[in-house]
Design an enzyme around this catalytic site. Structure first.
Site, PDB file in Angstrom:
ATOM      1  N   GLY A  40       0.842  -1.188   0.177  1.00  0.00           N
ATOM      2  CA  GLY A  40       0.121   0.163   0.106  1.00  0.00           C
ATOM      3  C   GLY A  40       0.712   1.211  -0.043  1.00  0.00           C
ATOM      4  O   GLY A  40       0.282   2.372  -0.145  1.00  0.00           O
TER       5      GLY A  40
ATOM      6  N   GLU B 298       4.128  -6.858   1.715  1.00  0.00           N
ATOM      7  CA  GLU B 298       3.582  -7.106   0.106  1.00  0.00           C
ATOM      8  C   GLU B 298       3.455  -5.966  -0.752  1.00  0.00           C
ATOM      9  O   GLU B 298       2.501  -5.327  -1.082  1.00  0.00           O
ATOM     10  CB  GLU B 298       2.120  -7.635   0.516  1.00  0.00           C
ATOM     11  CG  GLU B 298       1.936  -8.881   1.334  1.00  0.00           C
ATOM     12  CD  GLU B 298       0.465  -9.039   1.424  1.00  0.00           C
ATOM     13  OE1 GLU B 298      -0.418  -8.320   1.215  1.00  0.00           O
ATOM     14  OE2 GLU B 298       0.424 -10.263   2.035  1.00  0.00           O
ATOM     15  N   PRO B 299       4.745  -5.290  -0.836  1.00  0.00           N
ATOM     16  CA  PRO B 299       4.723  -4.101  -1.699  1.00  0.00           C
ATOM     17  C   PRO B 299       4.611  -4.439  -3.013  1.00  0.00           C
ATOM     18  O   PRO B 299       4.927  -5.365  -3.506  1.00  0.00           O
ATOM     19  CB  PRO B 299       6.095  -3.411  -1.293  1.00  0.00           C
ATOM     20  CG  PRO B 299       6.966  -4.548  -1.205  1.00  0.00           C
ATOM     21  CD  PRO B 299       6.028  -5.640  -0.448  1.00  0.00           C
TER      22      PRO B 299
ATOM     23  N   ARG C 174       3.367  -1.355  -6.097  1.00  0.00           N
ATOM     24  CA  ARG C 174       3.376  -0.149  -6.726  1.00  0.00           C
ATOM     25  C   ARG C 174       4.613   0.639  -6.268  1.00  0.00           C
ATOM     26  O   ARG C 174       5.338   0.865  -7.244  1.00  0.00           O
ATOM     27  CB  ARG C 174       2.273   0.870  -6.248  1.00  0.00           C
ATOM     28  CG  ARG C 174       2.100   2.070  -7.107  1.00  0.00           C
ATOM     29  CD  ARG C 174       1.097   3.076  -6.334  1.00  0.00           C
ATOM     30  NE  ARG C 174      -0.031   2.537  -5.804  1.00  0.00           N
ATOM     31  CZ  ARG C 174      -1.297   2.492  -6.541  1.00  0.00           C
ATOM     32  NH1 ARG C 174      -1.140   2.854  -7.956  1.00  0.00           N
ATOM     33  NH2 ARG C 174      -2.247   1.799  -6.203  1.00  0.00           N
TER      34      ARG C 174
ATOM     35  N   TYR D 299      -9.819   5.512 -12.375  1.00  0.00           N
ATOM     36  CA  TYR D 299      -9.389   6.184 -11.175  1.00  0.00           C
ATOM     37  C   TYR D 299      -9.630   7.582 -11.484  1.00  0.00           C
ATOM     38  O   TYR D 299      -9.414   8.355 -10.402  1.00  0.00           O
ATOM     39  CB  TYR D 299      -8.555   5.755 -10.512  1.00  0.00           C
ATOM     40  CG  TYR D 299      -8.176   3.988 -10.295  1.00  0.00           C
ATOM     41  CD1 TYR D 299      -9.083   3.473  -9.581  1.00  0.00           C
ATOM     42  CD2 TYR D 299      -7.008   3.481 -10.776  1.00  0.00           C
ATOM     43  CE1 TYR D 299      -8.738   2.101  -9.439  1.00  0.00           C
ATOM     44  CE2 TYR D 299      -7.131   2.238 -10.804  1.00  0.00           C
ATOM     45  CZ  TYR D 299      -7.976   1.398  -9.986  1.00  0.00           C
ATOM     46  OH  TYR D 299      -7.652  -0.025 -10.088  1.00  0.00           O
TER      47      TYR D 299
ATOM     48  N   CYS E 173     -13.348   3.271 -28.608  1.00  0.00           N
ATOM     49  CA  CYS E 173     -14.754   3.817 -28.961  1.00  0.00           C
ATOM     50  C   CYS E 173     -15.472   4.108 -27.509  1.00  0.00           C
ATOM     51  O   CYS E 173     -16.685   3.733 -27.324  1.00  0.00           O
ATOM     52  CB  CYS E 173     -15.390   3.056 -29.734  1.00  0.00           C
ATOM     53  SG  CYS E 173     -15.688   1.427 -28.886  1.00  0.00           S
TER      54      CYS E 173
HETATM   55  N1  LLP Z   1      -1.586  -6.932  -0.749  1.00  0.00           N
HETATM   56  C1  LLP Z   1      -2.615  -7.101  -0.998  1.00  0.00           C
HETATM   57  C2  LLP Z   1      -3.587  -8.098  -0.096  1.00  0.00           C
HETATM   58  C3  LLP Z   1      -3.564  -6.158  -1.955  1.00  0.00           C
HETATM   59  O1  LLP Z   1      -4.608  -6.341  -2.262  1.00  0.00           O
HETATM   60  C4  LLP Z   1      -2.656  -5.190  -2.577  1.00  0.00           C
HETATM   61  C5  LLP Z   1      -3.167  -4.380  -3.673  1.00  0.00           C
HETATM   62  C6  LLP Z   1      -1.151  -5.303  -2.138  1.00  0.00           C
HETATM   63  C7  LLP Z   1      -0.649  -5.963  -1.195  1.00  0.00           C
HETATM   64  C8  LLP Z   1      -0.309  -4.151  -3.033  1.00  0.00           C
HETATM   65  O2  LLP Z   1      -0.566  -2.791  -2.858  1.00  0.00           O
HETATM   66  P1  LLP Z   1       0.456  -1.863  -3.334  1.00  0.00           P
HETATM   67  O3  LLP Z   1       1.782  -2.034  -2.622  1.00  0.00           O
HETATM   68  O4  LLP Z   1       0.714  -1.907  -4.752  1.00  0.00           O
HETATM   69  O5  LLP Z   1      -0.390  -0.495  -3.131  1.00  0.00           O
HETATM   70  N2  LLP Z   1      -5.301  -1.241  -9.583  1.00  0.00           N
HETATM   71  C9  LLP Z   1      -5.289  -0.013  -8.288  1.00  0.00           C
HETATM   72  C10 LLP Z   1      -4.575  -0.792  -7.169  1.00  0.00           C
HETATM   73  C11 LLP Z   1      -5.232  -1.908  -6.498  1.00  0.00           C
HETATM   74  C12 LLP Z   1      -4.556  -2.372  -5.495  1.00  0.00           C
HETATM   75  C13 LLP Z   1      -5.213  -3.818  -4.982  1.00  0.00           C
HETATM   76  N3  LLP Z   1      -4.343  -4.666  -3.998  1.00  0.00           N
HETATM   77  C14 LLP Z   1      -4.334   0.886  -9.033  1.00  0.00           C
HETATM   78  O6  LLP Z   1      -4.202   0.881 -10.375  1.00  0.00           O
HETATM   79  O7  LLP Z   1      -4.228   1.930  -8.423  1.00  0.00           O
END
Ligand code: LLP
Length: 418
Positions: free
Chosen positions: A239, A273-274, A276, A316, A343
């Site tokens: 996150g 769990e990184p 992004r 988004y 389209c």
């Molecule tokens: N762990 C779990 C259980 C998750 O559901 C997610 C993301 C992550 C880790 C990784 O999160 P991050 O570090 O990437 O923030 N499609 C959206 C983002 C959806 C995230 C879903 N879960 C976007 O393009 O912003």
């Protein structure tokens, strides 16, 4: 820090001009920098060096085998959310002991596959899931290692679609009933409780929501241990946000210091769990301008990549910076919508963007597209998906080919009765 920088007027990826790759592979294409990916992974991992931890890369952000292999070689694991992701992780050589499986809708088949693969643990999201997992593990004569995903009810202050730790969200088990849920788990003979999981959302740009959630989860762990549970793993989810425009998220070291302060005395292995933060700014989408179009109301820059290639702006309203691959002096500035060929009026990469006028044939580089870019792409409008290219130093590699028209119809059949 990333390796997409201008050298003179040319935007480079590491040592390679993006223009040159475009001439050779065509457009559109995704482009990743090996050095940036490596740097981001290492910085994140090293920020937690003082405590036992595993970085399980959230492969929903980018599931290309080459990236997974790179992270596995750097000591990483994978956070998977489907059988398909598990298959990819194993194919790329991620050790099963570093794979965690999240998601509210795991099927019996997926559980079976993950148990056979002997993954580290399942992050379980409901009582019914727990019971089914017990049944599947029982039928195989094994025990499923489980962390229960706790919904700590904190506001991550991000886009509502990617907030997951609020009471009203579908994710996790409400913290107020967590103890009961652990008691249910304890009674199930083929479940072995090993941890606690939280994941509160994505593109979070402050440390406070993480800390608030973790304080609650830490209190829960203390209570669980008093009741005799063994909690070896605390999975803090992903996150952490990145800079797309003017966001100012904490750097991994600051993020880690805040988290470590809360969890250091627990003696748990921390699972991270990184997604992004590792890949987002390590990838771009390169597209070519097709036309300039002016209507009485607006100016449009029509490019050859669309919402099927990168859906984040449409879905988004996300901002992605857009840069010319070759800067040209003396260009007028125009306020334009950068739109694709699909389209739908929702097919845009940028709205009302002030940028230098670009002529047909020029290349535009959509920045920060390494996370949730290719993985959320589709074949909408029967558009073949673009290739993925990785630069390493002064060389580049195709890590996924461009789809062909034949790929588009693979598996389709016209029944003889028609
Ligand atoms: N762990 C779990 C259980 C998750 O559901 C997610 C993301 C992550 C880790 C990784 O999160 P991050 O570090 O990437 O923030 N499609 C959206 C983002 C959806 C995230 C879903 N879960 C976007 O393009 O912003």
């Amino acid at each position: 820090m990333h390796h997409f920088q201008y050298r003179g007027d040319q935007l480079m990826c590491e040592e390679v001009p993006i223009d040159r790759i475009a001439q050779e592979v065509g457009t559109p294409f995704y482009l990743y920098s090996h050095a940036t990916l490596t740097h981001h992974f290492r910085v994140f991992d090293q920020a937690f060096a003082d405590i036992p931890h595993i970085v399980c890369f959230a492969m929903k952000a980018n599931s290309n085998l080459a990236l997974l292999k790179l992270f596995a070689d750097l000591g990483g694991g994978a956070d998977v959310v489907s059988g398909g992701e598990l298959y990819r992780a194993l194919k790329a050589g991620v050790p099963p002991g570093r794979i965690v499986f999240a998601g509210v809708g795991k099927t019996r088949e997926e559980m079976d596959y993950a148990l056979k693969s002997d993954i580290l643990m399942f992050n379980v999201e409901s009582s019914e899931e727990l019971r089914l997992l017990n049944e599947v593990a029982g039928s195989m004569g094994v025990k499923a290692r489980v962390a229960i995903r706790i919904n700590p009810d904190v506001d991550p202050k991000t886009h509502p679609y990617i907030s997951t730790g609020l009471k009203k969200s579908k994710f996790g088990i409400d913290i107020s009933v967590a103890l009961e849920e652990y008691r249910v788990a304890e009674e199930l003979p083929h479940i072995q409780v090993v941890g606690v999981h939280q994941h509160i959302g994505s593109q979070i740009t402050e440390v406070t929501p993480f800390v608030d959630g973790l304080v609650k989860v830490t209190e829960l762990i203390v209570k669980l241990r008093q009741r005799g549970f063994t909690i070896d793993y605390l999975d803090v989810g992903g996150g952490l946000g990145i800079t797309y425009k003017d966001e100012n998220p904490p750097v991994p070291r600051v993020f880690a210091e805040a988290l470590i302060a809360v969890v250091k005395d627990l003696g748990c292995t921390i699972v991270l769990e990184p997604g992004r933060v590792i890949v987002g700014n390590a990838g771009v989408l390169v597209t070519r301008v097709l036309y300039n179009k002016s209507t009485p109301a607006k100016h449009f820059t029509v490019v050859d990549a669309g919402m099927n290639d990168l859906i984040r702006p449409s879905l988004y309203g996300s901002y992605h910076s857009i840069l010319p691959a070759s800067r040209k002096a003396g260009k007028e500035t125009v306020v334009t919508d950068v739109v694709g060929p699909v389209c739908e009026s929702g097919d845009f990469l940028a709205k009302d963007r002030s940028m230098p006028v670009t002529d047909p044939g020029e290349l535009l580089v959509v920045m920060s597209a390494g996370a949730y870019g290719y993985t959320m792409s589709s074949n909408y409008n029967s558009r073949p998906r673009p290739p993925e290219i990785m630069v390493k130093g002064d060389r580049y590699f195709t890590i996924r080919e461009r789809e062909s028209y034949e790929d588009l119809i693979r598996g389709e059949q016209i029944p003889p009765e028609l």
